[in-house]
Design a protein around this motif. Structure first.
Motif, PDB file in Angstrom:
ATOM      1  N   GLN A 159       7.246 -11.609   1.847  1.00 47.67           N
ATOM      2  CA  GLN A 159       6.725 -11.055   3.114  1.00 47.67           C
ATOM      3  C   GLN A 159       5.260 -10.635   2.960  1.00 47.67           C
ATOM      4  N   ALA A 160       4.923 -10.088   1.784  1.00 48.43           N
ATOM      5  CA  ALA A 160       3.560  -9.586   1.567  1.00 48.43           C
ATOM      6  C   ALA A 160       2.593 -10.702   1.160  1.00 48.43           C
ATOM      7  N   ALA A 161       3.122 -11.881   0.853  1.00 46.34           N
ATOM      8  CA  ALA A 161       2.270 -12.998   0.413  1.00 46.34           C
ATOM      9  C   ALA A 161       1.769 -13.728   1.660  1.00 46.34           C
ATOM     10  N   LYS A 162       0.655 -13.249   2.196  1.00 47.04           N
ATOM     11  CA  LYS A 162       0.191 -13.714   3.511  1.00 47.04           C
ATOM     12  C   LYS A 162      -0.152 -15.208   3.528  1.00 47.04           C
ATOM     13  N   ARG A 163      -0.567 -15.749   2.389  1.00 50.71           N
ATOM     14  CA  ARG A 163      -0.975 -17.163   2.374  1.00 50.71           C
ATOM     15  C   ARG A 163       0.139 -18.069   1.861  1.00 50.71           C
ATOM     16  N   ALA A 164       1.358 -17.506   1.785  1.00 55.15           N
ATOM     17  CA  ALA A 164       2.457 -18.308   1.242  1.00 55.15           C
ATOM     18  C   ALA A 164       3.412 -18.772   2.331  1.00 55.15           C
ATOM     19  N   GLU A 165       3.831 -20.027   2.191  1.00 58.81           N
ATOM     20  CA  GLU A 165       4.880 -20.546   3.076  1.00 58.81           C
ATOM     21  C   GLU A 165       6.096 -20.808   2.195  1.00 58.81           C
ATOM     22  N   VAL A 166       7.271 -20.343   2.660  1.00 60.11           N
ATOM     23  CA  VAL A 166       8.479 -20.471   1.837  1.00 60.11           C
ATOM     24  C   VAL A 166       9.374 -21.540   2.437  1.00 60.11           C
ATOM     25  N   ARG A 167       9.795 -22.488   1.622  1.00 62.11           N
ATOM     26  CA  ARG A 167      10.759 -23.513   2.070  1.00 62.11           C
ATOM     27  C   ARG A 167      12.089 -23.252   1.354  1.00 62.11           C
ATOM     28  N   LEU A 168      13.071 -22.739   2.104  1.00 65.03           N
ATOM     29  CA  LEU A 168      14.386 -22.471   1.518  1.00 65.03           C
ATOM     30  C   LEU A 168      15.241 -23.744   1.557  1.00 65.03           C
ATOM     31  N   SER A 169      16.334 -23.725   0.823  1.00 65.93           N
ATOM     32  CA  SER A 169      17.256 -24.876   0.737  1.00 65.93           C
ATOM     33  C   SER A 169      16.490 -26.163   0.446  1.00 65.93           C
ATOM     34  N   THR A 170      15.466 -26.056  -0.375  1.00 68.44           N
ATOM     35  CA  THR A 170      14.598 -27.203  -0.674  1.00 68.44           C
ATOM     36  C   THR A 170      14.434 -27.353  -2.192  1.00 68.44           C
ATOM     37  N   PRO A 171      15.449 -27.919  -2.858  1.00 67.72           N
ATOM     38  CA  PRO A 171      15.309 -28.101  -4.309  1.00 67.72           C
ATOM     39  C   PRO A 171      14.261 -29.166  -4.630  1.00 67.72           C
ATOM     40  N   VAL A 172      13.387 -28.861  -5.545  1.00 65.59           N
ATOM     41  CA  VAL A 172      12.398 -29.855  -5.972  1.00 65.59           C
ATOM     42  C   VAL A 172      13.097 -30.880  -6.862  1.00 65.59           C
ATOM     43  N   GLU A 173      12.892 -32.168  -6.524  1.00 62.64           N
ATOM     44  CA  GLU A 173      13.598 -33.222  -7.267  1.00 62.64           C
ATOM     45  C   GLU A 173      12.757 -33.774  -8.407  1.00 62.64           C
ATOM     46  N   ARG A 174      11.440 -33.904  -8.150  1.00 61.57           N
ATOM     47  CA  ARG A 174      10.593 -34.409  -9.245  1.00 61.57           C
ATOM     48  C   ARG A 174       9.134 -34.057  -9.005  1.00 61.57           C
ATOM     49  N   VAL A 175       8.373 -34.133 -10.096  1.00 61.84           N
ATOM     50  CA  VAL A 175       6.947 -33.793 -10.060  1.00 61.84           C
ATOM     51  C   VAL A 175       6.186 -34.987 -10.622  1.00 61.84           C
ATOM     52  N   GLU A 176       5.108 -35.370  -9.933  1.00 62.38           N
ATOM     53  CA  GLU A 176       4.274 -36.472 -10.450  1.00 62.38           C
ATOM     54  C   GLU A 176       2.823 -36.019 -10.519  1.00 62.38           C
ATOM     55  N   ARG A 177       2.030 -36.653 -11.403  1.00 64.14           N
ATOM     56  CA  ARG A 177       0.576 -36.401 -11.397  1.00 64.14           C
ATOM     57  C   ARG A 177      -0.009 -37.124 -10.190  1.00 64.14           C
ATOM     58  N   SER A 178      -1.061 -36.575  -9.576  1.00 58.17           N
ATOM     59  CA  SER A 178      -1.716 -37.251  -8.446  1.00 58.17           C
ATOM     60  C   SER A 178      -3.229 -37.071  -8.598  1.00 58.17           C
ATOM     61  N   SER A 179      -4.006 -37.698  -7.702  1.00 59.12           N
ATOM     62  CA  SER A 179      -5.464 -37.566  -7.826  1.00 59.12           C
ATOM     63  C   SER A 179      -5.895 -36.120  -7.606  1.00 59.12           C
ATOM     64  N   GLN A 180      -5.161 -35.383  -6.747  1.00 61.58           N
ATOM     65  CA  GLN A 180      -5.514 -33.968  -6.507  1.00 61.58           C
ATOM     66  C   GLN A 180      -5.080 -33.088  -7.662  1.00 61.58           C
TER      67      GLN A 180
END
Ligand SMILES: Cc1cc2nc3c(=O)[nH]c(=O)nc-3n(C[C@H](O)[C@H](O)[C@H](O)COP(=O)(O)OP(=O)(O)OC[C@H]3O[C@@H](n4cnc5c(N)ncnc54)[C@H](O)[C@@H]3O)c2cc1C
Length: 436
Positions: A214-235
């Motif tokens: 609630q106090a993290a003003k610049r944060a957006e929370v996505r619930l029920s959203t398990p991360v499946e994988r992570v890849e390197r990208s240009s960013q």
């Protein structure tokens, strides 16, 4: 800069709060339908059940306390006395205060010689250096000489003090034999025992994580959203969850250790991967027994700790929750928590656990009618087991992370909300530095 936090337990939520304060945009992914991880709350029949964590520990939790004060929630926390009694094999009871080690020295089973031995060991501990932060794995590693807590206790405190002081406290807090645990954490806690006070947010310990997001003003929370994988990208990194891809300049991975190992598998070496994958966790079970009308409205203590020299005990503690967390029960109700030790669980069915929990509650507090419900919480992975060598093994993993990826989680220390919050805040600070 855009950051992603994976995992919304206290570690991930503290990281999201800190990154937001630093001016970063944060996207937090949580697999479950609410934040809090192993501290989250479960509503049932008008009760608010703790799925895991029960209390905060006052001055022993400095970063949690500081961040609660910063968010203006320090005054919301409700203190809890934690009045306890040891329950001996013959059902003799010895009143103690869970937060006062000195109170254990008054129990009649300890001889004068036992008490002197404990007092001398306490004094020696106070005089020698120890970890100033019991939740900083790097500090704990420096004081880990490979000795286990049972060996140290029997040698320095004596048999009876081991059975009547060390075992009951550690069985309740960590649910594993003291021989599985290393010494730097309990030593540091003993050195700071005078700072210990128990308290609970009005909504339960899970509320700490809710307050962070609630106090993290610049944060957006996505619930029920398990991360499946992570890849390197240009960013930097691309994170895949619920069929969508999200780019970020940097990541905090604040899941359990074995999940972090899986998500980061392509980018970390085999050594770091096995350290994370093999980080040991306990089996864990506790039972919540709800009574719409309390059978024991005037019972004088809140925690019963079974004791008795030798042998194994299935149960570490039986707790009345209505004074610990008044918001956990409907008016006039009572909630009993029965907390099991890890080793016997391997041979116990769910029905065995529930039956034994009911019997233990009645033995502890007296006869009672049938409860409104009996709810079993049983986990494959409950708490980190910080045996000798644990802290340095995990701490080394920080150095093996790819650029702009930081790890957070209680497993770097000995579990607990402070371990998680401390590691989440530190991961955010490390990521912030790496991105400048
Ligand atoms: C029964 C029990 C009693 C306890 N009692 C206390 C207590 O009284 N006081 C105390 O201080 N501590 C207590 N603890 C310990 C405390 O709960 C933990 O130390 C703390 O929750 C650890 O926080 P964490 O953020 O590191 O991990 P977690 O709380 O485990 O959070 C990790 C989060 O990551 C999420 N996640 C996992 N995989 C993914 C994925 N792929 N994508 C997105 N999200 C993912 C999980 O859903 C979870 O929410 C207790 C624990 C248990 C089990």
């Amino acid at each position: 800069m855009k950051t992603i936090v994976i995992g919304g337990g206290p570690a991930g939520c503290a990281a999201a709060y800190t990154l937001s304060k630093q001016g970063h945009d944060v996207l937090l992914f949580e697999a479950s339908d609410q934040v809090g991880g192993r501290t989250k709350q479960l509503r049932r029949d008008g009760f608010n059940l703790a799925t895991g964590a029960l209390f905060l520990m006052g001055g022993i939790y400095p970063r949690t306390s500081a961040l609660l004060a910063e968010m203006g929630h320090d005054r919301d926390i409700v203190p809890w006395g934690g009045a306890s009694e040891l329950q001996d094999k013959d059902d003799s009871r010895y009143p103690v205060s869970f937060v006062s080690l000195l109170s254990y020295l008054r129990i009649p089973v300890l001889s004068l010689g036992d008490k002197l031995k404990v007092a001398m060991a306490g004094l020696r501990l106070h005089l020698r250096p120890g970890a100033s932060n019991p939740f900083d794995g790097a500090e704990l590693a420096a004081f880990d000489k490979g000795e286990d807590l049972e060996t140290w206790s029997r040698k320095n405190l004596g048999e009876r003090a081991y059975e009547y002081i060390v075992r009951p406290i550690m069985d309740f807090l960590y649910a594993v034999p003291a021989s599985w645990l290393s010494t730097p954490f309990p030593h540091a806690i003993i050195q700071q025992a005078h700072k210990m006070k128990l308290s609970v947010p009005p909504g339960g310990v899970g509320q700490v994580s809710e307050w962070f997001v609630q106090a993290a003003k610049r944060a957006e929370v996505r619930l029920s959203t398990p991360v499946e994988r992570v890849e390197r990208s240009s960013q930097g990194y691309r994170v895949f969850a619920n069929g969508e891809a999200h780019d970020a300049d940097g990541l905090v991975v604040a899941t359990e250790a074995f999940v972090a190992a899986k998500l980061l598998e392509p980018y970390i070496d085999a050594d770091a991967r096995s350290r994370l994958t093999e980080a040991p966790y306990t089996d864990y079970a506790h039972v919540a027994i709800g009574y719409a009308k309390s059978p024991w409205p005037n019972y004088p203590t809140d925690i019963v700790l079974p004791v008795g020299v030798g042998g194994t005990r299935n149960i570490g503690a039986i707790v009345l929750h209505s004074r610990r967390h008044p918001g956990s029960v409907p008016k006039g109700g009572e909630l009993v928590g029965v907390y099991f030790n890890t080793p016997p669980l391997a041979h116990m069915s769910d029905e065995d656990i529930k039956r034994e929990a009911l019997e233990a509650a009645i033995k502890a507090f007296g006869a009672a009618p049938d409860p409104t419900f009996v709810h079993l919480f049983r986990y494959d992975r409950g708490l980190t087991i910080a045996g000798p060598g644990h802290y340095s093994k995990l701490d080394a993993v920080h150095k093996a992370m790819p650029p702009r990826v930081c790890l957070a989680g209680d497993y770097f220390s000995q579990a607990g909300v402070e371990a998680a919050v401390f590691s989440g805040e530190r991961a955010a600070q490390m990521l912030d530095r790496a991105m400048h």
